[in-house]
Design a protein around this motif. Structure first.
Motif, short mmCIF file in Angstrom:
data_model
loop_
_atom_site.label_atom_id
_atom_site.label_comp_id
_atom_site.label_asym_id
_atom_site.label_seq_id
_atom_site.Cartn_x
_atom_site.Cartn_y
_atom_site.Cartn_z
N VAL A 100 0.84 -1.19 0.00
CA VAL A 100 0.00 0.00 0.00
C VAL A 100 0.88 1.24 0.00
N HIS A 101 0.29 2.38 -0.34
CA HIS A 101 1.03 3.64 -0.38
C HIS A 101 1.23 4.21 1.02
N LYS A 102 0.25 4.00 1.89
CA LYS A 102 0.33 4.50 3.27
C LYS A 102 0.99 3.43 4.13
N GLY A 103 2.33 3.50 4.22
CA GLY A 103 3.06 2.47 4.94
C GLY A 103 2.81 2.49 6.44
N VAL A 104 2.75 3.68 7.02
CA VAL A 104 2.47 3.82 8.45
C VAL A 104 1.05 4.33 8.60
N PHE A 105 0.20 3.54 9.19
CA PHE A 105 -1.22 3.90 9.25
C PHE A 105 -1.79 3.60 10.61
N GLU A 106 -2.94 4.20 10.86
CA GLU A 106 -3.66 3.96 12.11
C GLU A 106 -4.69 2.87 11.88
N LYS A 107 -4.83 1.99 12.84
CA LYS A 107 -5.72 0.84 12.69
C LYS A 107 -7.17 1.29 12.47
N ASP A 108 -7.82 0.68 11.48
CA ASP A 108 -9.24 0.90 11.15
C ASP A 108 -9.55 2.31 10.65
N VAL A 109 -8.54 3.09 10.32
CA VAL A 109 -8.78 4.39 9.68
C VAL A 109 -8.81 4.16 8.17
N VAL A 110 -9.82 4.69 7.51
CA VAL A 110 -9.95 4.54 6.05
C VAL A 110 -9.19 5.69 5.39
N TYR A 111 -8.19 5.37 4.59
CA TYR A 111 -7.42 6.38 3.86
C TYR A 111 -7.96 6.44 2.44
N LEU A 112 -8.54 7.59 2.11
CA LEU A 112 -9.25 7.77 0.84
C LEU A 112 -8.39 8.54 -0.16
N TYR A 113 -8.22 7.95 -1.33
CA TYR A 113 -7.49 8.59 -2.43
C TYR A 113 -8.53 9.03 -3.47
N GLN A 114 -8.59 10.34 -3.70
CA GLN A 114 -9.57 10.86 -4.64
C GLN A 114 -9.04 12.11 -5.32
N PHE A 115 -9.91 12.81 -6.04
CA PHE A 115 -9.52 14.03 -6.73
C PHE A 115 -9.44 15.19 -5.74
N THR A 116 -8.80 16.28 -6.17
CA THR A 116 -8.68 17.46 -5.32
C THR A 116 -10.01 18.20 -5.23
N ARG A 117 -10.10 19.13 -4.29
CA ARG A 117 -11.32 19.92 -4.07
C ARG A 117 -11.51 20.96 -5.16
N THR A 118 -12.74 21.47 -5.25
CA THR A 118 -13.03 22.61 -6.14
C THR A 118 -13.81 23.65 -5.33
N PRO A 119 -13.83 24.90 -5.78
CA PRO A 119 -14.56 25.93 -5.04
C PRO A 119 -16.08 25.77 -5.06
N MET A 120 -16.60 24.84 -5.87
CA MET A 120 -18.05 24.69 -5.99
C MET A 120 -18.59 23.47 -5.26
N LEU A 121 -17.82 22.37 -5.22
CA LEU A 121 -18.25 21.17 -4.52
C LEU A 121 -17.02 20.33 -4.17
N PRO A 122 -17.13 19.42 -3.20
CA PRO A 122 -15.95 18.69 -2.74
C PRO A 122 -15.22 17.90 -3.82
N SER A 123 -15.93 17.38 -4.81
CA SER A 123 -15.26 16.63 -5.87
C SER A 123 -16.10 16.68 -7.14
N ILE A 124 -15.43 16.84 -8.27
CA ILE A 124 -16.17 16.82 -9.54
C ILE A 124 -16.30 15.40 -10.06
N SER A 125 -15.85 14.43 -9.28
CA SER A 125 -16.08 13.02 -9.61
C SER A 125 -17.25 12.51 -8.78
N PRO A 126 -18.34 12.10 -9.42
CA PRO A 126 -19.47 11.58 -8.64
C PRO A 126 -19.12 10.35 -7.82
N PHE A 127 -18.15 9.56 -8.29
CA PHE A 127 -17.78 8.34 -7.58
C PHE A 127 -16.95 8.64 -6.34
N CYS A 128 -16.08 9.64 -6.43
CA CYS A 128 -15.32 10.07 -5.24
C CYS A 128 -16.25 10.69 -4.21
#
Length: 426
Positions: A100-128
């Motif tokens: 995995v990319h996150k080598g050091v992690f906290e147990k049961d924390v979900v690390y989400l990889y998605q697109f960056t934010r926009t000034p209009m809504l959190p993500s322009i990807s409906p799936f993210c």
């Protein structure tokens, strides 16, 4: 006294089988050990223990003498052979690094990889947006990873998540897997009929309406960038001028987007025909929602997450940008607009911070004590400086008073002497 069985020579095939069984047993033991028993490092490599054991089991042992005088367990006897088989997987496990990319992690924390934010809504990807909305509704602890759009899942997709050293890709699979692991099924209260309706509506949203939106974006790239106020330097993490980035983005996104829409089958139609398809989808959703707060009652379900993530792409576009589906939804489906607002208020109380500061983790409290200490230190420094200035002013005042007194003292003596001389003359 040795028995007949112990003195019986072991043929090469039987020895290999025995070593394989021992290595397999060691691998099973390694896999069964709790991943979190030795901290983050163990958790990161916990899923790899079985693989390490498997490699050791597949590897053939060195050839040993098989004559009548050969010992039953090789040169070192049974104990040496058993020890070698048991320690080999353990050594292999230490060398295995997490995939995995996150080598050091906290147990049961979900690390989400998605697109960056926009000034209009959190993500322009409906799936993210769908995954992040679901995580908030489910109440799971998660953290967005700022990867500057440089990482993809093993399936080549965004979004994907990493949990306890394991990658899970595809938004639908992510939600299903996490719901099972942490008992967070948002559809637990639905009847079978309602589940069937939800499945059909989600299929319509993700396999039809999303493509209607993508078709508009691929043909109106400049309007899309303007409508969502996208700054490509920030979005792509690039230092190139925006004008140059806009040029290449329009060319690449338009070409690839149009190609995908055509491959899906929707791209062969005229723009007005595609928009009409989208209007029919919106009308069906509106009729299903009716006057309910959410599609199946007072509590949101998976369908509400998916609907919000797609409808937000239509609703949160600048009013200055003309978009037929937004106008249709505002005028003919006001209940859908209300639905988007309810999910937004319930799941994204930090919406303004997200869109204003473009903060991926606005939901995570920032460390206050350090800021307060700095502020208090600054105030103390400021007060000390003020005291110093006031002391200097008072000192200057005293010095000026002393100088005045010293200046007045000789004049007073001269006047007294003058008066004495005048008195003596008389």
């Amino acid at each position: 006294m040795a028995t007949e069985t112990e003195n019986k020579p072991v043929v090469a095939g039987e020895e290999e089988k025995k070593v394989e069984q021992q290595a397999g047993a060691a691998a099973t033991t390694t896999e069964a050990a709790p991943a979190a028993a030795t901290g983050d490092k163990a958790a990161a490599g916990g899923g790899e223990g079985a693989a390490a054991g498997g490699d050791a089991a597949d590897k053939k042992p060195e050839e040993k003498p098989t004559g009548e005088n050969a010992p039953a367990g090789g040169e070192g006897g049974d104990g040496a052979t058993s020890s070698d088989a048991a320690t080999a997987p353990a050594k292999k496990e230490k060398e295995v690094k997490p995939t995995v990319h996150k080598g050091v992690f906290e147990k049961d924390v979900v690390y989400l990889y998605q697109f960056t934010r926009t000034p209009m809504l959190p993500s322009i990807s409906p799936f993210c947006l769908k995954v992040e909305t679901w995580l908030r509704l489910a109440g799971l602890k998660y953290e967005n990873i700022d990867h500057k759009l440089k990482l993809r899942s093993k399936k080549g997709q965004l979004p994907f998540v990493e949990v306890n050293g394991e990658e899970i890709a595809d938004s639908t699979i992510i939600m299903q897997e996490l719901a099972t692991r942490y008992d967070k099924d948002l559809d637990a209260a639905l009847t079978q009929e309602q589940r069937n309706i939800a499945h059909a509506m989600i299929s319509m949203l993700e396999n039809h309406l999303v493509w209607v939106v993508l078709s508009w974006r691929s043909k109106n790239t400049e309007q899309m960038l303007k409508g969502y106020k996208i700054n490509l330097q920030h979005a792509l993490g690039s230092r190139l001028p925006n004008a140059l980035l806009n040029f290449f983005f329009k060319f690449q996104f338009s070409r690839k987007g149009a190609k995908k829409v055509k491959a899906q089958g929707l791209g062969v139609h005229k723009p007005e025909e595609i928009e009409e398809f989208g209007r029919k989808d919106l009308k069906v959703l509106s009729e299903l929602l009716a006057d309910k707060p959410f599609f199946f009652g007072d509590e949101p379900t998976t369908l509400d997450c998916v609907a919000f993530s797609v409808l937000a792409q239509i609703h949160f576009i600048l009013d200055e940008v003309k978009y037929g589906l937004k106008e249709f939804m505002t005028e003919n489906c006001p209940n859908l607009v209300g639905h988007v607002s309810r999910i937004k208020e319930r799941c994204f109380p930090d919406w303004e911070d997200i869109c204003t500061k473009l903060d991926l983790n606005a939901h995570i409290p920032k460390p206050e004590p350090e800021t307060k200490e700095n502020k208090e230190g600054a105030d103390t420094e400021k007060t000390a400086e003020q005291d110093k200035n006031e002391s200097e002013k008072e000192l200057e005042k005293d010095n000026s008073n002393e100088k005045s007194e010293k200046k007045e003292e000789p004049e007073k003596v001269v006047e007294e002497n003058k008066e004495k001389e005048e008195a003596a003359a008389k």
